[in-house]
Scaffold this active site. Structure first.
Site, PDB file in Angstrom:
ATOM      1  N   GLU A  47     -15.674 -10.680  62.702  1.00 40.27           N
ATOM      2  CA  GLU A  47     -17.036  -9.959  62.018  1.00 40.27           C
ATOM      3  C   GLU A  47     -16.739  -9.809  60.753  1.00 40.27           C
ATOM      4  O   GLU A  47     -15.626  -9.287  60.205  1.00 40.27           O
ATOM      5  CB  GLU A  47     -17.074  -8.787  62.859  1.00 40.27           C
ATOM      6  CG  GLU A  47     -18.489  -8.045  62.474  1.00 40.27           C
ATOM      7  CD  GLU A  47     -18.655  -6.781  63.397  1.00 40.27           C
ATOM      8  OE1 GLU A  47     -19.662  -6.229  63.046  1.00 40.27           O
ATOM      9  OE2 GLU A  47     -17.699  -6.417  64.222  1.00 40.27           O
ATOM     10  N   LYS A 137     -26.744  -9.637  63.730  1.00 28.72           N
ATOM     11  CA  LYS A 137     -26.309  -8.549  64.938  1.00 28.72           C
ATOM     12  C   LYS A 137     -27.546  -7.840  65.162  1.00 28.72           C
ATOM     13  O   LYS A 137     -28.129  -7.127  64.306  1.00 28.72           O
ATOM     14  CB  LYS A 137     -25.079  -7.809  64.349  1.00 28.72           C
ATOM     15  CG  LYS A 137     -24.379  -6.812  65.410  1.00 28.72           C
ATOM     16  CD  LYS A 137     -23.328  -6.165  64.570  1.00 28.72           C
ATOM     17  CE  LYS A 137     -22.461  -5.291  65.500  1.00 28.72           C
ATOM     18  NZ  LYS A 137     -21.441  -4.668  64.846  1.00 28.72           N
ATOM     19  N   CYS A 173     -19.763  -8.424  68.141  1.00 24.57           N
ATOM     20  CA  CYS A 173     -19.226  -7.062  68.631  1.00 24.57           C
ATOM     21  C   CYS A 173     -20.140  -6.209  69.484  1.00 24.57           C
ATOM     22  O   CYS A 173     -20.135  -6.499  70.423  1.00 24.57           O
ATOM     23  CB  CYS A 173     -18.582  -6.407  67.282  1.00 24.57           C
ATOM     24  SG  CYS A 173     -17.431  -5.249  67.777  1.00 24.57           S
ATOM     25  N   VAL A 308      12.434  13.864  52.398  1.00 24.78           N
ATOM     26  CA  VAL A 308      12.927  13.721  53.608  1.00 24.78           C
ATOM     27  C   VAL A 308      13.629  14.967  53.843  1.00 24.78           C
ATOM     28  O   VAL A 308      14.555  15.319  52.964  1.00 24.78           O
ATOM     29  CB  VAL A 308      14.079  12.499  53.475  1.00 24.78           C
ATOM     30  CG1 VAL A 308      13.214  11.080  53.613  1.00 24.78           C
ATOM     31  CG2 VAL A 308      14.936  12.359  52.260  1.00 24.78           C
ATOM     32  N   GLY A 310      15.219  15.871  56.870  1.00 24.32           N
ATOM     33  CA  GLY A 310      16.368  15.884  58.012  1.00 24.32           C
ATOM     34  C   GLY A 310      15.465  16.002  59.208  1.00 24.32           C
ATOM     35  O   GLY A 310      16.053  15.872  60.209  1.00 24.32           O
ATOM     36  N   GLY A 311      14.305  16.301  59.207  1.00 26.66           N
ATOM     37  CA  GLY A 311      13.522  16.753  60.402  1.00 26.66           C
ATOM     38  C   GLY A 311      12.842  15.450  60.979  1.00 26.66           C
ATOM     39  O   GLY A 311      13.033  14.328  60.405  1.00 26.66           O
ATOM     40  N   ILE A 312      12.128  15.460  62.111  1.00 27.30           N
ATOM     41  CA  ILE A 312      11.890  14.496  62.733  1.00 27.30           C
ATOM     42  C   ILE A 312      10.403  13.759  62.141  1.00 27.30           C
ATOM     43  O   ILE A 312      10.427  12.498  62.292  1.00 27.30           O
ATOM     44  CB  ILE A 312      11.503  14.916  64.290  1.00 27.30           C
ATOM     45  CG1 ILE A 312      11.210  13.611  65.189  1.00 27.30           C
ATOM     46  CG2 ILE A 312      10.320  15.788  64.272  1.00 27.30           C
ATOM     47  CD1 ILE A 312      12.186  12.584  65.666  1.00 27.30           C
ATOM     48  N   SER A 314       9.507  13.645  59.046  1.00 29.94           N
ATOM     49  CA  SER A 314      10.069  12.685  57.720  1.00 29.94           C
ATOM     50  C   SER A 314      10.822  11.623  58.181  1.00 29.94           C
ATOM     51  O   SER A 314      10.708  10.359  57.565  1.00 29.94           O
ATOM     52  CB  SER A 314      10.477  13.526  56.470  1.00 29.94           C
ATOM     53  OG  SER A 314      11.879  13.935  57.141  1.00 29.94           O
ATOM     54  N   ASN A 384       5.244  29.577  50.671  1.00 35.20           N
ATOM     55  CA  ASN A 384       4.291  28.538  50.326  1.00 35.20           C
ATOM     56  C   ASN A 384       4.734  27.898  48.997  1.00 35.20           C
ATOM     57  O   ASN A 384       4.593  26.495  48.693  1.00 35.20           O
ATOM     58  CB  ASN A 384       2.873  28.843  50.280  1.00 35.20           C
ATOM     59  CG  ASN A 384       2.423  29.121  51.813  1.00 35.20           C
ATOM     60  OD1 ASN A 384       3.159  28.606  52.779  1.00 35.20           O
ATOM     61  ND2 ASN A 384       1.401  29.753  51.739  1.00 35.20           N
ATOM     62  N   GLU A 413       0.301  19.530  63.647  1.00 36.63           N
ATOM     63  CA  GLU A 413       0.289  20.284  62.746  1.00 36.63           C
ATOM     64  C   GLU A 413      -1.207  20.597  61.722  1.00 36.63           C
ATOM     65  O   GLU A 413      -1.653  21.692  61.559  1.00 36.63           O
ATOM     66  CB  GLU A 413       1.479  20.031  61.856  1.00 36.63           C
ATOM     67  CG  GLU A 413       2.692  20.279  61.994  1.00 36.63           C
ATOM     68  CD  GLU A 413       3.875  19.606  61.251  1.00 36.63           C
ATOM     69  OE1 GLU A 413       5.052  19.685  61.379  1.00 36.63           O
ATOM     70  OE2 GLU A 413       3.443  18.763  60.250  1.00 36.63           O
TER      71      GLU A 413
END
Length: 560
Positions: A47, A137, A173, A308, A310-312, A314, A384, A413
Site C-alpha cells: 500500500e 481503496k 488493506c 547508562v 547499570g539498570g535493566i 538502559s 528530580n 513507568e
C-alpha cells in the site's frame, strides 16, 4: 491468448520512506527487476509504496500529490526502458478524484463536502510503459492509529486485471477487514486470485489474525488470496512484512519472513516457500530493533546516545540500539551521583564493553552542587534535579556531536508517571521501550542473552542488571517498589485499565485489592501530561501511548 503455464506472482515487501517519492520509485524499479529475473508475470508492492505510508496530511497537499504522480509515471517509463514492459507491476500511491457536488455522497455515510480535488489511497497497475488501471481503496479506517477517513475519499469501483491468462482481483488493506464492499463482489467477477496491498502495522499477535481473515476472504471469493505487506519503521509504527498466500480452502501456501525486505514468489495453483512464525519475545524484540533502525536511518542520524545507569531499562535499550545500528555507533554515558552504587557503575561499564559502545563517565556531583548553591532544595526537588541534570548533559553532548538521544523508559513507568520529566530516562527523540511494560523488559533481556549464548556469543546484558531490584538511585536505599506495587501485579492492572479500558468496578470484580487499584488508577490519570511530552516509540501492543490512546490532559473524570 492464455499462457501455457500458471501465472507466477511475486510479492515485494519493501521498506519505503514517507515523502521520498524518488527513492521509493527506485525501490519499485529494483524489486521489479528482481521479480522479472525470478520469472514473475505480476509483482505486487505494498500500500502506498510510491509515497510511503502513512502520509497523514501530506495527502492534502496538491504539490505532494503532483510529485507522487510524476514519480509514478517516470517509473512506468523506466520499467519499459529497461525491458520490463511486459511485467505487470501493481504499486500503491496517492491518487486524486475530481470534486463532486455537495449533497451527492459516494457512500451513504460520507457527507463531506467537496470543493476541490480529493486524495485517494490508490493501487495502480503499470504495464507497457504506462498506467493501465487505477483502483481507489473503498474502506477508509478511522480507528486506532488510522485517520484515513479524514484525509482520503473512498472509491467504489471494482478492479480485476488480466495477468498471464488469470483474472486477478485487486483490493487494498482495509477492504478485506470490512464485510461487504469490493470483496463481496469478487465472486461474481469470477477471479482466479485476489491480491491485497497492505500497510498493516505490527502489533503482537496480529499475524495469525491476518492469515485467518485472508482465509475467510479466500472462501468468500473461492480463490487464493495473496497478501503483501509493508516492512520497516516509520515514526511510531513498525511494519513487519510477513507477506503470505492462502489457498481457497484457507491453507497457508507460502509465507515471507518478518522484519526484512523480501521477494516472495509463488505460482498460481502451487505452493511456495514457507517461513515459520517467530516466537513472541523474538518477534517483539525484532520489532523494536527495526523501529529504532528506521527512525535513525530515515532521519539522517548515524549514532545514538543514552544514559547508562547499570539498570535493566538502559541495558536493554543499549542492546537494542547495538543490534539496530551497530555497537560502535552507540554512545553510553554513565552519570553517577553521590547515591550511585558501585555495582551500578560496574554494570554500566560492563554493558558498554559487551556491545562495543563508546563509553564515557561524567559525574554530576559538581553540577548538582552548583544548583544547590543557588537554590535551597531537598526531598523530591533534589531527586528530580539530579535526574534533570543528566538530561541536560545528554542533550549538550547531542548538540555538540550530533547523536540522536534515545530514552530508555518503559511503558509501566510511562503509564504511572514514575519518571522525572526532562530527565535522562524521558528526554530525546525516540524511546525504543515506550510500548514495553517492565515485566516484558526483563523477558526480552533474558531472550536476547539466551539467543547470544545459543550462538556462542557474549550475552550483551550483564546478569546483575537483570537480577538486581530496580532503583532510580536518587536517594539512599531507594527502590522502585517503595513507590509502586510489584511490577508483575502493576503490569496486570495497567493492562486491564489502559489496554482493555476496564474501570475500577471491573478491576475490583476481578479480585484486585482496592488499595492497589486506587493507587494505580490515580497514578495513570495524573500522568497524562507527562505522556503527551514523551518521545516517539515503536508500537508493539494493541494499544500504545500516542495516537492509539487519545485522552485530554485537563480532565477531572476519576473512576467511581
Amino acid at each position: 491468448m492464455p499462457s501455457d503455464s500458471p501465472a507466477r506472482i511475486a510479492l515485494a515487501q519493501v521498506d519505503t520512506c514517507v515523502g521520498d517519492v524518488d527513492g521509493n520509485a527506485r525501490l519499485v524499479l529494483e524489486w521489479a527487476r528482481r521479480a522479472a529475473e525470478a520469472g514473475a508475470d505480476l509483482v505486487v508492492f505494498p500500500e502506498m509504496t510510491i509515497t510511503g505510508y502513512p502520509i497523514e496530511d501530506l495527502a492534502l497537499r496538491a504539490s505532494f500529490r503532483r510529485g507522487a504522480e510524476a514519480a509514478l509515471l517516470r517509473t512506468a517509463e523506466a520499467l519499459a526502458a529497461e525491458g520490463l514492459g511486459e511485467l505487470a507491476v501493481l504499486v500503491g500511491s496517492v491518487g486524486e478524484i475530481a470534486p463532486r457536488p455537495t449533497g451527492e455522497p459516494t457512500q451513504p455515510d460520507d457527507d463531506r463536502a467537496d470543493t476541490r480535488h480529493r486524495p485517494t489511497n490508490q493501487a495502480v497497475l503499470l504495464r507497457h510503459g504506462r498506467v493501465e488501471t487505477r483502483y481507489d481503496k473503498h474502506h477508509l479506517p478511522n480507528y486506532g492509529v488510522f485517520d484515513e477517513y479524514r484525509i482520503f475519499a473512498p472509491g467504489d469501483d471494482l478492479c480485476v486485471v488480466d495477468v498471464a491468462g488469470a483474472r486477478v482481483g485487486v483490493v487494498i488493506c482495509e477492504d478485506i477487514w470490512q464485510d461487504g464492499g469490493p470483496v463481496s463482489r469478487m465472486d461474481a467477477a469470477d477471479v482466479d486470485l485476489l491480491v491485497v496491498l497492505n500497510g498493516s502495522p505490527y502489533e503482537e499477535g496480529k499475524g495469525h489474525v491476518r492469515t485467518e481473515l485472508a482465509a475467510r476472504r479466500a472462501a468468500e471469493v473461492d480463490a487464493p488470496v495473496a497478501y503483501v505487506n509493508l516492512v520497516g519503521g516509520q515514526d511510531d509504527l513498525v511494519f513487519d512484512g510477513g507477506s503470505f498466500v492462502v489457498g481457497r480452502d484457507g491453507e497457508l501456501l507460502a509465507s515471507a519472513p518478518q522484519f526484512v525486505e523480501h521477494l516472495l514468489v509463488w505460482e498460481l495453483g502451487g505452493r511456495g516457500p514457507f517461513v515459520p512464525p517467530l516466537e513472541p519475545d523474538e518477534e517483539v524484540y525484532r520489532a523494536i530493533v527495526l523501529g529504532l533502525q528506521g527512525y535513525v536511518r530515515k532521519n539522517g542520524f548515524r549514532s545514538v546516545l543514552l544514559g547508562v545507569s547499570g539498570g535493566i531499562d538502559s541495558a536493554l535499550t543499549a542492546a537494542v540500539a547495538a543490534d539496530a545500528i551497530g555497537g560502535e555507533n552507540v554512545v553510553g554515558v554513565s552519570m553517577p551521583s553521590a547515591y550511585s552504587s558501585e555495582h551500578s557503575k560496574d554494570d554500566a561499564a560492563d554493558l558498554a564493553k559487551r556491545i562495543g559502545a563508546d563509553y564515557r563517565v561524567q559525574p554530576i556531583g559538581p553540577m548538582v552542587d552548583a544548583f544547590r548553591g543557588e537554590l535551597e532544595m531537598e526531598g523530591v526537588t533534589e531527586e528530580n534535579l539530579q535526574a534533570r541534570v543528566r538530561g541536560v548533559l545528554l542533550m549538550a553532548i547531542s548538540n555538540r556531536e550530533g547523536h540522536l538521544v534515545i530514552a530508555p523508559g518503559n511503558k509501566s513507568e510511562l503509564a504511572t508517571g514514575y519518571a522525572t520529566i526532562y530527565d535522562a530516562g524521558s528526554i530525546g527523540g525516540f524511546a525504543p521501550l515506550k510500548d514495553v511494560d517492565k515485566s516484558r523488559v526483563w523477558a526480552l533481556a533474558r531472550w536476547r542473552n539466551d539467543r547470544a549464548a545459543d550462538a556462542g556469543e557474549i550475552p550483551p546484558i550483564p546478569e546483575s542488571s537483570i537480577t538486581k531490584p530496580p532503583s532510580a538511585e536518587l536517594r539512599p536505599g531507594q527502590l522502585d517498589q517503595d513507590s509502586l506495587p510489584p511490577y508483575a501485579l502493576l503490569d496486570e492492572v495497567l493492562d486491564a485499565y489502559v489496554e482493555h479500558a476496564e474501570g475500577r468496578a471491573e478491576l475490583l470484580a476481578r479480585g484486585y485489592d482496592a488499595a492497589v487499584v486506587d493507587r494505580v488508577l490515580q497514578l495513570v490519570d495524573r500522568a497524562e501530561w507527562k505522556r503527551r511530552q514523551y518521545p516517539l516509540g515503536p508500537k508493539v501492543t494493541a494499544l500504545a501511548f500516542g495516537r492509539d490512546r487519545r485522552l485530554p490532559v485537563t480532565n477531572r473524570w476519576r473512576e467511581p
